[in-house]
Design a protein around this motif. Structure first.
Motif, PDB file in Angstrom:
ATOM      1  N   ALA A   1      66.970  10.171 129.518  1.00  0.00           N
ATOM      2  CA  ALA A   1      67.225   8.773 129.682  1.00  0.00           C
ATOM      3  C   ALA A   1      66.895   8.313 127.923  1.00  0.00           C
ATOM      4  CB  ALA A   1      66.199   7.883 130.376  1.00  0.00           C
ATOM      5  N   GLY A   2      66.308   9.271 127.098  1.00  0.00           N
ATOM      6  CA  GLY A   2      66.351   8.918 125.878  1.00  0.00           C
ATOM      7  C   GLY A   2      65.161   8.511 125.239  1.00  0.00           C
ATOM      8  N   PHE A   3      64.058   8.325 125.981  1.00  0.00           N
ATOM      9  CA  PHE A   3      62.771   7.974 125.504  1.00  0.00           C
ATOM     10  C   PHE A   3      62.355   8.629 124.494  1.00  0.00           C
ATOM     11  CE2 PHE A   3      62.694   6.201 130.007  1.00  0.00           C
ATOM     12  CZ  PHE A   3      62.257   5.052 129.914  1.00  0.00           C
ATOM     13  N   ASP A   4      61.371   7.854 123.579  1.00  0.00           N
ATOM     14  CA  ASP A   4      60.955   8.433 122.271  1.00  0.00           C
ATOM     15  C   ASP A   4      59.670   9.163 122.641  1.00  0.00           C
ATOM     16  OD1 ASP A   4      62.876   7.341 120.622  1.00  0.00           O
ATOM     17  OD2 ASP A   4      62.204   5.530 121.403  1.00  0.00           O
ATOM     18  N   THR A   5      58.892   8.545 123.551  1.00  0.00           N
ATOM     19  CA  THR A   5      57.513   9.491 124.080  1.00  0.00           C
ATOM     20  C   THR A   5      57.446   9.318 125.410  1.00  0.00           C
ATOM     21  OG1 THR A   5      55.220   9.576 123.116  1.00  0.00           O
ATOM     22  CG2 THR A   5      56.083   7.162 123.576  1.00  0.00           C
TER      23      THR A   5
ATOM     24  N   SER B   1      68.677  -0.374 120.272  1.00  0.00           N
ATOM     25  CA  SER B   1      69.659  -1.184 119.365  1.00  0.00           C
ATOM     26  C   SER B   1      68.882  -2.298 118.313  1.00  0.00           C
ATOM     27  CB  SER B   1      70.467  -1.881 120.194  1.00  0.00           C
ATOM     28  OG  SER B   1      69.744  -3.294 120.761  1.00  0.00           O
ATOM     29  N   GLN B   2      67.508  -2.496 118.665  1.00  0.00           N
ATOM     30  CA  GLN B   2      66.661  -3.338 117.958  1.00  0.00           C
ATOM     31  C   GLN B   2      65.887  -2.605 116.776  1.00  0.00           C
ATOM     32  OE1 GLN B   2      67.423  -6.606 118.423  1.00  0.00           O
ATOM     33  NE2 GLN B   2      68.638  -5.871 119.779  1.00  0.00           N
ATOM     34  N   GLY B   3      66.233  -1.162 116.802  1.00  0.00           N
ATOM     35  CA  GLY B   3      65.396  -0.501 115.939  1.00  0.00           C
ATOM     36  C   GLY B   3      63.964  -0.215 116.073  1.00  0.00           C
ATOM     37  N   GLN B   4      63.839  -0.428 117.467  1.00  0.00           N
ATOM     38  CA  GLN B   4      62.242  -0.224 117.732  1.00  0.00           C
ATOM     39  C   GLN B   4      62.238   1.138 118.952  1.00  0.00           C
ATOM     40  OE1 GLN B   4      60.563  -2.034 116.279  1.00  0.00           O
ATOM     41  NE2 GLN B   4      61.350  -4.049 116.466  1.00  0.00           N
ATOM     42  N   LYS B   5      61.180   1.662 119.057  1.00  0.00           N
ATOM     43  CA  LYS B   5      60.865   2.899 119.958  1.00  0.00           C
ATOM     44  C   LYS B   5      60.276   2.382 121.429  1.00  0.00           C
ATOM     45  CE  LYS B   5      61.938   5.103 116.230  1.00  0.00           C
ATOM     46  NZ  LYS B   5      63.301   5.472 116.049  1.00  0.00           N
TER      47      LYS B   5
ATOM     48  N   LEU C   1      56.452  -0.185 119.510  1.00  0.00           N
ATOM     49  CA  LEU C   1      56.507   0.755 120.648  1.00  0.00           C
ATOM     50  C   LEU C   1      56.475   0.054 121.858  1.00  0.00           C
ATOM     51  CD1 LEU C   1      56.772   3.463 121.880  1.00  0.00           C
ATOM     52  CD2 LEU C   1      54.497   3.807 121.399  1.00  0.00           C
ATOM     53  N   THR C   2      56.987   0.019 122.772  1.00  0.00           N
ATOM     54  CA  THR C   2      57.118  -0.529 124.033  1.00  0.00           C
ATOM     55  C   THR C   2      56.970   0.525 125.098  1.00  0.00           C
ATOM     56  OG1 THR C   2      58.231  -2.636 123.444  1.00  0.00           O
ATOM     57  CG2 THR C   2      58.216  -2.212 125.902  1.00  0.00           C
ATOM     58  N   ILE C   3      55.946   0.585 126.122  1.00  0.00           N
ATOM     59  CA  ILE C   3      55.792   1.728 127.129  1.00  0.00           C
ATOM     60  C   ILE C   3      56.030   0.991 128.533  1.00  0.00           C
ATOM     61  CG2 ILE C   3      54.375   3.344 128.012  1.00  0.00           C
ATOM     62  CD1 ILE C   3      52.845   3.561 125.598  1.00  0.00           C
ATOM     63  N   VAL C   4      57.054   1.677 129.061  1.00  0.00           N
ATOM     64  CA  VAL C   4      57.496   1.149 130.353  1.00  0.00           C
ATOM     65  C   VAL C   4      56.420   1.539 131.431  1.00  0.00           C
ATOM     66  CG1 VAL C   4      58.940   1.607 132.469  1.00  0.00           C
ATOM     67  CG2 VAL C   4      59.971   1.854 129.963  1.00  0.00           C
ATOM     68  N   GLU C   5      56.301   0.412 132.260  1.00  0.00           N
ATOM     69  CA  GLU C   5      55.149   0.390 133.381  1.00  0.00           C
ATOM     70  C   GLU C   5      54.924   1.837 133.959  1.00  0.00           C
ATOM     71  OE1 GLU C   5      56.731  -1.741 137.292  1.00  0.00           O
ATOM     72  OE2 GLU C   5      57.389  -2.778 135.228  1.00  0.00           O
TER      73      GLU C   5
END
Length: 423
Positions: A210-214, A126-130, A87-91
């Motif tokens: 935008a399609g965010f997961d959380t 596309s990398q299978g990540q969230k 999981l990567t969270i945008v700033e």
């Protein structure tokens, strides 16, 4: 001799470009079992399943164009997803123009800011990540310059109008400046507070588009929501100030508004500063558990807030600390332990739905492992997810190198299969 027929690589699903599917995603343990540390086991939050317990913590980079992210952010954030972060969270992404920390901060106060975010979301998927996004309002700490411009603490940090700043349009719960040399903010009216709540909800709707997961609500580090929580910065006499219930009212209203506009399957995070590190400035005779008479925001109040947020549909509490007073005495090495205290209180009170994220000086494989490691009873971990910031800047492949150091075989990016990580 039978010749195996070659087939084309399956494309990553649901994205508007071709790239090979990462199945399973990078960072997935390939031999799951009792000997795999909790760090490399899955976690499910509502409709979101993560293959490991690593999160890229939101990190300001002061590189947006009027709130719009650019290809720089695509490469910066995409690098973590490519290398196995679940999981990567945008700033910190401002819900209003005057809620930015700097003129170059990320924003989501208008529809034109959706498309560049979606491009990043598509790549991470596309990398299978969230991927998640942190929604924020900087309050009295807004309108500052990027840190590499700072030559002297105080007035030289302020972004004046000639560099795109808005020092006369800062807002806060009370008209109290962050420090000497900083502008005094305008005290928000009740009508303006209601507008802030709507701004968070509107930004959340755009994040869903935008399609965010959380989504994570930023209630930490001395920014607007944090300023309302603290009796140091919140000296209001109305129903947004004074008691614990009143000081937490803005956050609870934002949580309800955001939860109301996002899918029921989408998990909601909240980041708090569990302590302001200002206990040294107050009388030791003050009872630490007297929430309504506290002189700063403290760990007992954070425990109570965690219990309240669990009942409001928050799925994870991201436990940080500090940032609301320049006189703070931060002990960052204790932050993971503080997260553990809050997690223990939640379990004691039977609030198992609210998970805990830990941050603070996570720069080795062992510290990452120990933050989330479950014992045999499944309850004694300090946190459920580990949020890592600066170490990912130093080492974007931290997930993969951690796996190598801990002896866990994990899936690499398939395009990198000829270059396994070695110690």
């Amino acid at each position: 001799m039978t010749i195996k027929k070659l087939t084309a690589s399956a494309p990553a699903p649901g994205v508007p470009f071709y790239t090979p599917a990462q199945d399973p995603p990078a960072g997935t343990a390939l031999s799951p079992g009792h000997d795999v540390p909790t760090l490399f086991t899955p976690l499910t939050l509502r409709g979101l399943t993560l293959q490991n317990r690593f999160v890229v913590s939101p990190m300001c980079t002061y590189s947006a164009d009027n709130g719009h992210l650019t290809d720089w952010h695509l490469v910066h954030l995409g690098a973590f997803a490519l290398r196995g972060v679940a999981l990567t969270i945008v700033e910190a992404t401002a819900v209003a123009p005057n809620g930015r920390i700097s003129p170059e901060d990320s924003g989501l106060w208008q529809d034109s800011q959706i498309a560049p975010l979606k491009r990043i979301v598509d790549f991470v998927h596309s990398q299978g990540q969230k991927i998640g996004i942190q929604l924020a309002h900087a309050g009295r700490k807004a309108s500052t310059v990027a840190p590499w411009h700072v030559t002297e603490r105080g007035r030289h940090e302020v972004a004046d109008a000639d560099v795109g700043g808005w020092p006369k349009n800062l807002v806060a719960p009370s008209a109290i400046a962050w420090d000497n040399g900083f502008p005094t903010p305008n005290e928000l009216t009740v009508e303006q507070i209601e507008g802030v709540v709507r701004s968070f909800a509107d930004a959340a709707r755009r994040a869903v588009e935008a399609g965010f997961d959380t989504i994570e609500i930023h209630g930490a580090h001395g920014y607007l929501i944090s300023e309302f929580l603290s009796p140091i910065t919140n000296q209001r006499k109305d129903h947004y100030g004074g008691s614990f219930t009143n000081r937490t009212r803005l956050l609870t209203e934002v949580v309800k508004a955001v939860r109301n506009v996002i899918p029921s399957t989408m998990p909601l995070f909240v980041r708090i500063s569990a302590t302001e590190w200002m206990e040294h400035a107050h009388s030791s005779s003050s009872p630490s558990d007297a929430l309504d008479s506290a002189e700063s925001w403290t760990i007992p109040q954070s425990k109570q807030l965690a219990l309240d947020l669990a009942d409001l549909g928050v799925d994870l509490l991201d436990v940080s600390s500090g940032g609301n007073n320049p006189l703070q005495k931060v002990e960052a090495q204790k932050q993971v332990d503080i997260a553990g205290e809050i997690r223990a209180e939640l379990l004691k009170q039977g609030k198992t739905s609210l998970k805990i994220g830990a941050v603070g000086l996570v720069y080795t494989a062992e510290r990452a492992r120990d933050a989330v490691q479950l014992d045999a009873d499944g309850q004694t971990a300090k946190a459920d997810l580990v949020f890592v910031a600066r170490q990912f800047l130093r080492e974007p492949e931290f997930v993969l190198t951690t796996a190598a150091k801990l002896g866990v075989k994990v899936q690499p990016p398939i395009q990198y299969h000829r270059a396994p990580y070695r110690l």
